[in-house]
Design an enzyme around this catalytic site. Structure first.
Site, PDB file in Angstrom:
ATOM      1  N   GLU A  11      74.703  58.211 105.380  1.00 34.30           N
ATOM      2  CA  GLU A  11      73.323  57.515 104.579  1.00 34.30           C
ATOM      3  C   GLU A  11      73.788  56.282 104.449  1.00 34.30           C
ATOM      4  O   GLU A  11      74.858  55.426 104.282  1.00 34.30           O
ATOM      5  CB  GLU A  11      73.027  58.063 103.170  1.00 34.30           C
ATOM      6  CG  GLU A  11      71.843  57.730 102.871  1.00 34.30           C
ATOM      7  CD  GLU A  11      71.929  58.176 101.611  1.00 34.30           C
ATOM      8  OE1 GLU A  11      70.966  57.310 101.011  1.00 34.30           O
ATOM      9  OE2 GLU A  11      71.276  60.144 101.807  1.00 34.30           O
TER      10      GLU A  11
ATOM     11  N   THR B  37      66.997  66.955  98.227  1.00 35.06           N
ATOM     12  CA  THR B  37      66.864  65.803  97.841  1.00 35.06           C
ATOM     13  C   THR B  37      67.866  64.964  96.397  1.00 35.06           C
ATOM     14  O   THR B  37      67.910  64.116  95.981  1.00 35.06           O
ATOM     15  CB  THR B  37      65.173  65.380  96.023  1.00 35.06           C
ATOM     16  OG1 THR B  37      65.498  66.282  95.726  1.00 35.06           O
ATOM     17  CG2 THR B  37      64.060  65.023  97.615  1.00 35.06           C
TER      18      THR B  37
ATOM     19  N   GLY C 103      69.263  72.105  86.659  1.00 35.51           N
ATOM     20  CA  GLY C 103      69.076  70.958  85.519  1.00 35.51           C
ATOM     21  C   GLY C 103      67.865  70.683  85.578  1.00 35.51           C
ATOM     22  O   GLY C 103      66.605  71.037  86.037  1.00 35.51           O
ATOM     23  N   ARG C 104      67.782  69.162  85.347  1.00 34.34           N
ATOM     24  CA  ARG C 104      65.903  68.813  84.390  1.00 34.34           C
ATOM     25  C   ARG C 104      65.110  68.646  86.027  1.00 34.34           C
ATOM     26  O   ARG C 104      64.325  68.879  85.966  1.00 34.34           O
ATOM     27  CB  ARG C 104      66.451  66.875  84.221  1.00 34.34           C
ATOM     28  CG  ARG C 104      67.055  66.759  83.391  1.00 34.34           C
ATOM     29  CD  ARG C 104      67.517  65.176  82.640  1.00 34.34           C
ATOM     30  NE  ARG C 104      68.250  64.590  83.152  1.00 34.34           N
ATOM     31  CZ  ARG C 104      69.706  64.500  82.993  1.00 34.34           C
ATOM     32  NH1 ARG C 104      69.908  64.842  81.708  1.00 34.34           N
ATOM     33  NH2 ARG C 104      70.519  64.081  83.589  1.00 34.34           N
ATOM     34  N   ILE C 105      65.930  68.262  87.248  1.00 33.98           N
ATOM     35  CA  ILE C 105      65.681  67.812  88.316  1.00 33.98           C
ATOM     36  C   ILE C 105      64.915  69.216  88.757  1.00 33.98           C
ATOM     37  O   ILE C 105      63.555  69.260  89.008  1.00 33.98           O
ATOM     38  CB  ILE C 105      65.879  66.383  89.230  1.00 33.98           C
ATOM     39  CG1 ILE C 105      66.224  65.742  88.618  1.00 33.98           C
ATOM     40  CG2 ILE C 105      65.003  66.813  90.493  1.00 33.98           C
ATOM     41  CD1 ILE C 105      66.630  64.522  89.933  1.00 33.98           C
TER      42      ILE C 105
ATOM     43  N   HIS D 254      66.286  58.154 101.336  1.00 43.20           N
ATOM     44  CA  HIS D 254      66.384  58.293  99.634  1.00 43.20           C
ATOM     45  C   HIS D 254      65.345  57.492  98.736  1.00 43.20           C
ATOM     46  O   HIS D 254      66.265  56.607  98.294  1.00 43.20           O
ATOM     47  CB  HIS D 254      67.837  57.545  99.852  1.00 43.20           C
ATOM     48  CG  HIS D 254      69.074  58.739  99.076  1.00 43.20           C
ATOM     49  ND1 HIS D 254      69.773  57.961  98.664  1.00 43.20           N
ATOM     50  CD2 HIS D 254      68.154  58.766  96.992  1.00 43.20           C
ATOM     51  CE1 HIS D 254      70.579  58.472  97.404  1.00 43.20           C
ATOM     52  NE2 HIS D 254      69.502  58.919  97.008  1.00 43.20           N
TER      53      HIS D 254
ATOM     54  N   ARG E  67      71.981  64.950  97.228  1.00 42.12           N
ATOM     55  CA  ARG E  67      72.752  64.388  97.777  1.00 42.12           C
ATOM     56  C   ARG E  67      73.523  64.630  99.327  1.00 42.12           C
ATOM     57  O   ARG E  67      73.531  65.373  99.743  1.00 42.12           O
ATOM     58  CB  ARG E  67      74.325  63.725  97.082  1.00 42.12           C
ATOM     59  CG  ARG E  67      74.088  62.985  95.881  1.00 42.12           C
ATOM     60  CD  ARG E  67      74.578  61.687  96.134  1.00 42.12           C
ATOM     61  NE  ARG E  67      74.311  60.911  95.255  1.00 42.12           N
ATOM     62  CZ  ARG E  67      73.074  60.311  94.358  1.00 42.12           C
ATOM     63  NH1 ARG E  67      71.860  61.081  94.992  1.00 42.12           N
ATOM     64  NH2 ARG E  67      73.538  59.117  93.568  1.00 42.12           N
TER      65      ARG E  67
HETATM   66  C1  DGY Z   1      70.102  58.658  91.757  1.00 44.04           C
HETATM   67  O1  DGY Z   1      69.792  58.388  90.654  1.00 44.04           O
HETATM   68  O2  DGY Z   1      71.384  59.444  91.749  1.00 44.04           O
HETATM   69  C2  DGY Z   1      69.417  58.947  93.042  1.00 44.04           C
HETATM   70  O3  DGY Z   1      70.199  59.449  94.126  1.00 44.04           O
HETATM   71  C3  DGY Z   1      68.578  57.438  93.241  1.00 44.04           C
HETATM   72  O4  DGY Z   1      67.724  57.047  92.363  1.00 44.04           O
END
Ligand code: DGY
Length: 323
Positions: A268, A237, A157-159, A287, A239
């Site tokens: 967490e 990075t 996706g985007r990230i 996080h 979940r």
């Molecule tokens: C999100 O936005 O889901 C990140 O985990 C925290 O910014």
């Protein structure tokens, strides 16, 4: 005219909070720790809108406790696995989130972790602090090269795509696993899609960018870790619960994979005496993927805009799909 009542579950950047205060009667939770679930349930009674964070559990009982006048739930995050979306849909409550603005910051942090893991930055810092730096040595703290290495991206996706862009600049070879992307879209995006097993077997670095769902919970587990190279480096990075922490501990301890770097954990926050933290081949940060000044300001602005739109009965600028 009376202002709508809202509960805001933490102090957020003024860029968003001031907007909410200007248009609403605000009950603001000012403590550092999130409101406990029972307290949150009490505080939302009778509100028209709720601005919440990923640390708040927003379930059907809480929505019912709020009451039928609840018009909108606005989360200051892109992820929304803490919110029961079908329950909100059933009650006709739109849910807002903050996609887009945190893509670059999260990709930056992913790459910071990837580089830190590859070049053993945290070990190097600890090495000096432990008084071990006595001379230049030909075979001390040797790490992994990025150029020519294969990066496997789980979730394109985007990230995931923003990470791919950075990796291309470092001359890495890219493959991705994402069952939601068609072959045509993959061709358009210039990415080679592979099955998960292929990605795990071939990648020198594996980075996780998929949402947390029933399908992705513990996607990285004993079996999948054993399909990775012994030299592999895992980055998460996305979940925490996508990675089974017990399986990761065993894999890092036994050398099943070489190293892991995490921005997110299960649970967490992770306790300071958690066994994972005793491992030398693991780096964890708390996080902070979206934790840049500009990004958090933009997230707060979008969360406020979603909240205010919902209170006015308008479409939210960034509404979570009703699934
Ligand atoms: C999100 O936005 O889901 C990140 O985990 C925290 O910014």
């Amino acid at each position: 005219m009376t202002k709508p009542k809202v509960f805001v579950s933490r102090i957020i950047p003024a860029a968003g909070l001031d907007q909410v205060k200007a248009h609403c009667e605000v009950d603001l939770w000012t403590e550092r720790m999130p409101p406990p679930y029972e307290v949150l349930t009490e505080r939302v009674r009778g509100v028209d809108g709720l601005l919440c964070l990923l640390t708040d559990r927003i379930d059907p009982a809480l929505m019912d406790a709020a009451g039928p006048q609840l018009k909108v739930i606005s989360q200051m995050a892109v992820g929304y696995d803490n919110i029961h979306i079908p329950a909100a849909a059933e009650r006709g409550i739109p849910v807002g989130h903050t996609p887009g603005v945190l893509t670059e910051a999260t990709a930056d942090l992913t790459f910071a972790l990837l580089l830190a893991a590859a070049r053993r930055i945290v070990e190097g810092v600890n090495y000096i602090k432990a008084g071990k730096w006595e001379t230049w040595e030909p075979e001390t703290l040797l790490g992994a090269d990025l150029a020519g290495a294969k990066l496997g991206i789980i979730g394109y996706g985007r990230i995931g795509r923003a990470v791919a862009k950075r990796a291309s600049g470092f001359d890495m070879n890219l493959i991705a696993y994402d069952p939601t992307i068609s072959a045509e879209d993959a061709a358009r995006l210039g990415i080679t899609l592979v099955e998960l097993d292929t990605l795990l077997a071939e990648s020198d670095f594996v980075t996780v960018h998929t949402p947390l769902t029933a399908e992705t919970r513990h996607l990285i587990n004993h079996d999948t870790l054993h399909k990775m190279k012994r030299s592999a480096i895992l980055i998460n990075t996305a979940r925490g619960p996508i990675v089974d922490p017990g399986a990761l501990y065993d894999a890092l301890k036994a050398g099943t994979i070489a190293y892991a770097a995490l921005d997110v954990t299960e649970p967490e926050p992770i306790a300071a005496d958690h066994p994972l933290l005793s491992l030398p081949n693991l780096t964890i940060v708390p996080h902070i993927g979206s934790a840049s000044v500009r990004t958090r300001n933009q997230m707060a602005e979008i969360a406020a805009a979603n909240l205010l739109a919902g209170l006015r009965g308008k479409p939210l600028p960034h509404q979570v799909p009703n699934r």
